[in-house]
Design a protein around this motif. Structure first.
Motif, PDB file in Angstrom:
ATOM      1  N   CYS A 230       5.108  -2.373   9.565  1.00 11.15           N
ATOM      2  CA  CYS A 230       4.318  -3.156   8.592  1.00 11.15           C
ATOM      3  C   CYS A 230       4.971  -4.506   8.289  1.00 11.15           C
ATOM      4  CB  CYS A 230       4.151  -2.364   7.306  1.00 11.15           C
ATOM      5  SG  CYS A 230       3.148  -3.253   6.103  1.00 11.15           S
TER       6      CYS A 230
ATOM      7  N   CYS B 285       0.840  -1.188   0.000  1.00 13.57           N
ATOM      8  CA  CYS B 285       0.000   0.000   0.000  1.00 13.57           C
ATOM      9  C   CYS B 285       0.879   1.243   0.000  1.00 13.57           C
ATOM     10  CB  CYS B 285      -0.961  -0.038   1.188  1.00 13.57           C
ATOM     11  SG  CYS B 285      -0.415   0.788   2.658  1.00 13.57           S
TER      12      CYS B 285
ATOM     13  N   CYS C 211       4.155   2.338   7.122  1.00  9.53           N
ATOM     14  CA  CYS C 211       4.255   2.165   8.580  1.00  9.53           C
ATOM     15  C   CYS C 211       5.535   1.392   8.903  1.00  9.53           C
ATOM     16  CB  CYS C 211       3.060   1.399   9.117  1.00  9.53           C
ATOM     17  SG  CYS C 211       1.481   2.103   8.630  1.00  9.53           S
TER      18      CYS C 211
HETATM   19  S1  SF4 Z   1       0.575  -1.492   8.144  1.00  5.94           S
HETATM   20 FE1  SF4 Z   1       0.668   0.518   7.144  1.00  5.94          FE
HETATM   21  S2  SF4 Z   1       2.003   0.230   5.353  1.00  5.94           S
HETATM   22 FE2  SF4 Z   1       1.338  -1.819   6.028  1.00  5.94          FE
HETATM   23  S3  SF4 Z   1      -0.503  -2.262   4.809  1.00  5.94           S
HETATM   24 FE3  SF4 Z   1      -1.183  -1.373   6.734  1.00  5.94          FE
HETATM   25  S4  SF4 Z   1      -1.382   0.835   6.289  1.00  5.94           S
HETATM   26 FE4  SF4 Z   1      -0.116  -0.065   4.650  1.00  5.94          FE
END
Ligand code: SF4
Length: 369
Positions: free
Chosen positions: A97, A90, A94
């Motif tokens: 992640c 995405c 983060c």
């Molecule tokens: S944790 Fe953050 S970077 Fe990973 S999929 Fe979810 S929103 Fe996207």
């Protein structure tokens, strides 16, 4: 929230699907830099484009299964969720992640043949009338970050609203709700926000809208008749974490009607050991590894049990002070941790599934109602 996509890669097999055309049209000026074949494609285009990353979007025809049970883990109590695969990665970034370890590359992929496979998914759901399908698209990507381009909400809301025994949860950290608000029905649709403390959101959730923006979007969805869910996952031990999480809980009170929240999950930060060096390299200033970790039964690192129980117990107490009936549950925890921090336990994964199915019935009614 701005989505910065600089280039689009389109697989030859994918280019004729309606979603591919829609994305290219909505993407306006995003250049399509390569149309490659399925076989040997990655090596081919990587030679041409060595620097692909989150600004790159690839449209592919996905050959795997679109609907799959969440793998969970037999060592802990899991919720019996079904994952609808719509794409990978995405545009947010983060630090914690898990996808950074799942996928070698962090460019985004969209499975544009989703619409063509809906009949297969419908068959699976419709032939198991006795089961309630709790389905989510937010496992390998954010459910809404790319919605303005893909139109996932348009496609999936109408699909799910026709099914008597299924709900679909859009899990997001964004405020991209326009597509959902324009859909004609709210039946079977849950929009959920991943939340954290303000300092973790600001420091560790790069590219995500602020908590206030997320909650403004959540409020608007509630006002427009949608059922909302919340996920405090990962809870992270950081300086003054109690005070910090209370700030978020105060915001909840300001923005949301707790009676229209179907569930709130709590999960503590956990990670595969292979994630750590990747995060250290990509997010050198992160604080997520500052706590004390121990290896869990599933091979993932997690906080020591007393720390996890303290965090869950604290969150539970504060959330229940706000509203008693929030559908609180723990993500991947043991019977012992459930009992000691939540005061009860569903006992098994089946027990947790039944508890969450009951929440679905409470909010959406029984099939055929
Ligand atoms: S944790 Fe953050 S970077 Fe990973 S999929 Fe979810 S929103 Fe996207």
């Amino acid at each position: 929230m701005d989505i910065k996509i600089e280039r689009m890669l389109v697989q030859k097999e994918a280019k004729d699907y309606p979603m591919a055309s829609r994305i290219r049209e909505r993407g306006g000026g995003i250049p399509v830099v390569f149309e490659h074949s399925e076989m040997g494609s990655e090596r081919e285009w990587k030679e041409t484009l060595p620097e692909v990353g989150k600004q790159t979007l690839e449209l592919i025809s996905f050959k795997g299964e679109f609907l799959k049970p969440c793998p969970g883990t037999k060592e802990y109590i899991c919720c019996g969720y079904q994952i609808l695969n719509i794409g990978t990665n995405c545009p947010l970034d983060c630090s914690y992640c898990i996808l950074q370890a799942y996928f070698i590359e962090n460019y985004m992929r969209i499975f544009v043949n989703l619409e063509a496979k809906l009949n297969v998914i419908a068959h699976i759901i419709d032939t198991q009338e006795e089961n309630i399908f709790r389905i989510g698209t937010g496992e390998f990507t954010d459910s809404l970050a790319l919605d303005p381009l893909t139109g996932w909400s348009e496609v999936l809301v109408s699909f799910i609203s026709k099914r008597k025994n299924a709900v679909l949860e859009f899990k997001t950290k964004t405020d991209q709700i326009r597509g959902l608000l324009n859909t004609p029905t709210r039946e079977g649709i849950i929009i959920s926000w991943s939340l954290n403390s303000p300092s973790i959101a600001a420091r560790e959730e790069r590219g995500a809208p602020s908590l206030r923006k997320r909650l403004e979007a959540a409020r608007q969805c509630q006002q427009e008749g949608f059922v909302v869910g919340l996920h405090f996952d990962p809870l992270i031990e950081h300086p003054s974490w109690r005070k910090e999480y209370v700030k978020t809980l105060e915001l909840l009170d300001k923005y949301l009607d707790p009676r229209r929240i179907i569930w709130v999950s709590l999960g503590s930060f956990r990670f595969m050991p292979s994630l750590k060096p990747i995060v250290r390299k990509r997010h050198p200033r992160t604080c997520i590894f500052d706590g004390e970790f121990v290896i869990g039964l599933d091979g993932k690192m997690r906080y020591f049990k007393p720390i996890r129980m303290e965090m869950y117990g604290f969150m539970r107490e504060k959330l229940e002070q706000w509203y008693k009936d929030l559908g609180l549950y723990l993500c991947m925890e043991s019977d012992e941790v459930w009992k000691k921090s939540m005061g009860w336990s569903p006992g098994t994964s089946k027990g947790l599934s039944e508890y969450l199915d009951k929440r679905v019935l409470q909010f959406f009614g029984a099939p055929g109602d």
